[in-house]
Scaffold this motif. Structure first.
Motif, mmCIF file in Angstrom:
data_model
loop_
_atom_site.group_PDB
_atom_site.id
_atom_site.type_symbol
_atom_site.label_atom_id
_atom_site.label_comp_id
_atom_site.label_asym_id
_atom_site.label_seq_id
_atom_site.Cartn_x
_atom_site.Cartn_y
_atom_site.Cartn_z
ATOM 1 N N MET A 112 0.824 -1.200 0.000
ATOM 2 C CA MET A 112 0.000 0.000 0.000
ATOM 3 C C MET A 112 0.863 1.257 0.000
ATOM 4 S SD MET A 112 -3.075 -1.153 -0.136
ATOM 5 C CE MET A 112 -4.035 0.324 0.202
ATOM 6 N N ASN A 113 2.124 1.098 0.390
ATOM 7 C CA ASN A 113 3.031 2.242 0.500
ATOM 8 C C ASN A 113 4.332 1.952 -0.250
ATOM 9 O OD1 ASN A 113 4.607 4.410 1.182
ATOM 10 N ND2 ASN A 113 4.609 4.012 3.388
ATOM 11 N N PRO A 114 4.536 2.532 -1.436
ATOM 12 C CA PRO A 114 5.750 2.273 -2.224
ATOM 13 C C PRO A 114 7.050 2.559 -1.473
ATOM 14 C CG PRO A 114 4.125 3.416 -3.555
ATOM 15 C CD PRO A 114 3.604 3.426 -2.138
ATOM 16 N N ASN A 115 7.011 3.451 -0.466
ATOM 17 C CA ASN A 115 8.222 3.760 0.285
ATOM 18 C C ASN A 115 8.752 2.536 1.032
ATOM 19 O OD1 ASN A 115 8.269 6.449 -0.495
ATOM 20 N ND2 ASN A 115 6.999 7.113 1.219
ATOM 21 N N THR A 116 7.867 1.563 1.277
ATOM 22 C CA THR A 116 8.298 0.337 1.936
ATOM 23 C C THR A 116 9.364 -0.386 1.115
ATOM 24 O OG1 THR A 116 6.086 0.097 2.872
ATOM 25 C CG2 THR A 116 7.485 -1.846 2.929
ATOM 26 N N CYS A 117 9.361 -0.179 -0.185
ATOM 27 C CA CYS A 117 10.246 -0.928 -1.083
ATOM 28 C C CYS A 117 11.692 -0.443 -1.072
ATOM 29 C CB CYS A 117 9.707 -0.863 -2.504
ATOM 30 S SG CYS A 117 8.064 -1.584 -2.714
ATOM 31 N N VAL A 118 11.988 0.622 -0.334
ATOM 32 C CA VAL A 118 13.345 1.175 -0.399
ATOM 33 C C VAL A 118 14.408 0.217 0.146
ATOM 34 C CG1 VAL A 118 12.533 3.555 -0.300
ATOM 35 C CG2 VAL A 118 13.125 2.366 1.833
ATOM 36 N N PHE A 119 13.998 -0.786 0.931
ATOM 37 C CA PHE A 119 14.988 -1.737 1.436
ATOM 38 C C PHE A 119 15.378 -2.772 0.386
ATOM 39 C CE2 PHE A 119 11.276 -4.351 1.931
ATOM 40 C CZ PHE A 119 11.733 -5.656 1.840
ATOM 41 N N LEU A 120 14.652 -2.824 -0.731
ATOM 42 C CA LEU A 120 14.945 -3.806 -1.787
ATOM 43 C C LEU A 120 16.138 -3.344 -2.625
ATOM 44 C CD1 LEU A 120 11.392 -4.861 -3.042
ATOM 45 C CD2 LEU A 120 13.054 -6.288 -1.842
ATOM 46 N N LEU A 121 17.304 -3.381 -2.027
ATOM 47 C CA LEU A 121 18.522 -2.959 -2.705
ATOM 48 C C LEU A 121 18.829 -3.892 -3.874
ATOM 49 C CD1 LEU A 121 20.658 -2.273 0.486
ATOM 50 C CD2 LEU A 121 19.286 -0.646 -0.824
ATOM 51 N N PRO A 122 19.608 -3.431 -4.855
ATOM 52 C CA PRO A 122 19.921 -4.286 -6.009
ATOM 53 C C PRO A 122 20.483 -5.650 -5.627
ATOM 54 C CG PRO A 122 20.608 -2.044 -6.439
ATOM 55 C CD PRO A 122 20.170 -2.075 -5.000
ATOM 56 N N GLU A 123 21.344 -5.687 -4.601
ATOM 57 C CA GLU A 123 21.932 -6.968 -4.203
ATOM 58 C C GLU A 123 20.893 -7.900 -3.569
ATOM 59 O OE1 GLU A 123 23.397 -3.838 -1.111
ATOM 60 O OE2 GLU A 123 22.888 -3.947 -3.255
ATOM 61 N N ILE A 124 19.896 -7.333 -2.901
ATOM 62 C CA ILE A 124 18.821 -8.156 -2.333
ATOM 63 C C ILE A 124 17.940 -8.713 -3.449
ATOM 64 C CG2 ILE A 124 16.715 -8.094 -0.937
ATOM 65 C CD1 ILE A 124 18.128 -6.167 0.938
ATOM 66 N N ARG A 125 17.591 -7.868 -4.411
ATOM 67 C CA ARG A 125 16.787 -8.344 -5.540
ATOM 68 C C ARG A 125 17.526 -9.447 -6.295
ATOM 69 N NH1 ARG A 125 16.159 -2.670 -6.475
ATOM 70 N NH2 ARG A 125 17.348 -2.856 -8.413
ATOM 71 N N ARG A 126 18.826 -9.285 -6.468
ATOM 72 C CA ARG A 126 19.627 -10.294 -7.171
ATOM 73 C C ARG A 126 19.628 -11.612 -6.415
ATOM 74 N NH1 ARG A 126 20.218 -10.930 -12.010
ATOM 75 N NH2 ARG A 126 19.630 -13.060 -11.478
ATOM 76 N N SER A 127 19.770 -11.544 -5.100
ATOM 77 C CA SER A 127 19.799 -12.766 -4.293
ATOM 78 C C SER A 127 18.443 -13.471 -4.298
ATOM 79 C CB SER A 127 20.207 -12.449 -2.854
ATOM 80 O OG SER A 127 21.566 -12.070 -2.787
ATOM 81 N N LEU A 128 17.358 -12.702 -4.253
ATOM 82 C CA LEU A 128 16.022 -13.309 -4.325
ATOM 83 C C LEU A 128 15.874 -14.109 -5.608
ATOM 84 C CD1 LEU A 128 13.844 -10.319 -3.033
ATOM 85 C CD2 LEU A 128 14.261 -12.465 -1.829
ATOM 86 N N LEU A 129 16.374 -13.567 -6.707
ATOM 87 C CA LEU A 129 16.327 -14.265 -7.988
ATOM 88 C C LEU A 129 17.244 -15.484 -7.992
ATOM 89 C CD1 LEU A 129 16.368 -11.120 -10.300
ATOM 90 C CD2 LEU A 129 14.527 -12.798 -10.223
ATOM 91 N N ASP A 130 18.486 -15.302 -7.572
ATOM 92 C CA ASP A 130 19.482 -16.370 -7.639
ATOM 93 C C ASP A 130 19.114 -17.557 -6.752
ATOM 94 O OD1 ASP A 130 20.925 -14.855 -9.410
ATOM 95 O OD2 ASP A 130 22.423 -14.189 -7.944
ATOM 96 N N LEU A 131 18.509 -17.276 -5.583
ATOM 97 C CA LEU A 131 18.187 -18.343 -4.636
ATOM 98 C C LEU A 131 16.774 -18.898 -4.840
ATOM 99 C CD1 LEU A 131 19.767 -16.815 -1.404
ATOM 100 C CD2 LEU A 131 20.726 -18.552 -2.923
ATOM 101 N N ASN A 132 16.106 -18.392 -5.869
ATOM 102 C CA ASN A 132 14.766 -18.884 -6.211
ATOM 103 C C ASN A 132 13.805 -18.778 -5.024
ATOM 104 O OD1 ASN A 132 12.967 -19.942 -8.134
ATOM 105 N ND2 ASN A 132 13.274 -22.040 -7.403
ATOM 106 N N ILE A 133 13.840 -17.626 -4.351
ATOM 107 C CA ILE A 133 12.959 -17.390 -3.211
ATOM 108 C C ILE A 133 11.516 -17.331 -3.700
ATOM 109 C CG2 ILE A 133 12.365 -15.782 -1.358
ATOM 110 C CD1 ILE A 133 15.071 -17.228 -1.029
#
Length: 206
Positions: A112-133
């Protein structure tokens, strides 16, 4: 459901990262409880079932989760992109785009609040993809799908639709989760919250 074999699996992992081990109990999975910067991070397995319309879905998951406190609204739901997840999450917030093309293609981000997404740093997004979360949640329910938590209490959790992962895969999940906690501390100054395990230890020491 869980056996002595599961105890051995989580005991081995607990020993490898110097975490507290909790044996299986009734239908609950054994757990590894890792202390990171004052946060109690729990690793375990979970049997999840849900019903959408006339169809039922069941999965046995590996999850990592941790409680924290924050005085404002801080909810987000990130799951693999699929029609089912879009349907299930239809009323859990607006679909948000990170502008990371690969990530947005693979995941639905609801908040509901896009500001919540600021913790999704590029390295976190990459790890979510790589580890098939399969999913990353910040919500006010215990263990992702449990009872409502107390005021200002949240839980951040990730999970994968797999069990008996390799120890190296569990360590990779641990490193990702630590990165998520670091980002949440940096962006929102979240604080630790007592878990039921912490409360038990406190009472036992009195």
């Amino acid at each position: 459901m869980f056996t002595e074999k599961d105890n051995l699996y989580w005991k081995t992992f607990s020993d490898s990262i110097n975490a507290q081990f909790m044996e299986r109990k009734y239908w609950y999975s054994p757990k590894a409880i890792h202390l990171y910067k004052g946060f109690s991070v729990v690793f375990d397995n979970y049997f999840f079932s849900s019903t959408v319309g006339t169809r039922s879905y069941e999965s046995l998951l590996t999850r990592v989760y941790c409680k924290f406190t924050y005085p404002q609204s801080l909810k987000i739901r990130i799951e693999k992109a699929s029609f089912l997840n879009r349907l299930v999450n239809l009323f859990h917030g607006n679909l948000y785009r990170t502008l990371d093309r690969e990530f947005d293609r693979q995941y639905h981000v609801h908040t509901m609040n896009p500001n919540t997404c600021v913790f999704l740093l590029p390295e976190i997004r990459r790890s979510l993809l790589d580890l098939n979360i399969e999913g990353l949640f910040i919500d006010t329910q215990d263990g992702i799908w449990g009872e409502q938590l107390t005021d200002n209490e949240y839980e951040v959790a990730i999970y994968v639709e797999a069990t008996q992962l390799k120890q190296s895969e569990l360590v990779a999940l641990k490193e990702l989760f630590e990165g998520i906690l670091d980002a949440l501390c940096d962006k929102f100054q979240i604080r630790t919250a007592l878990t039921s395990f912490d409360r038990h230890q406190t009472v036992a020491s009195l």
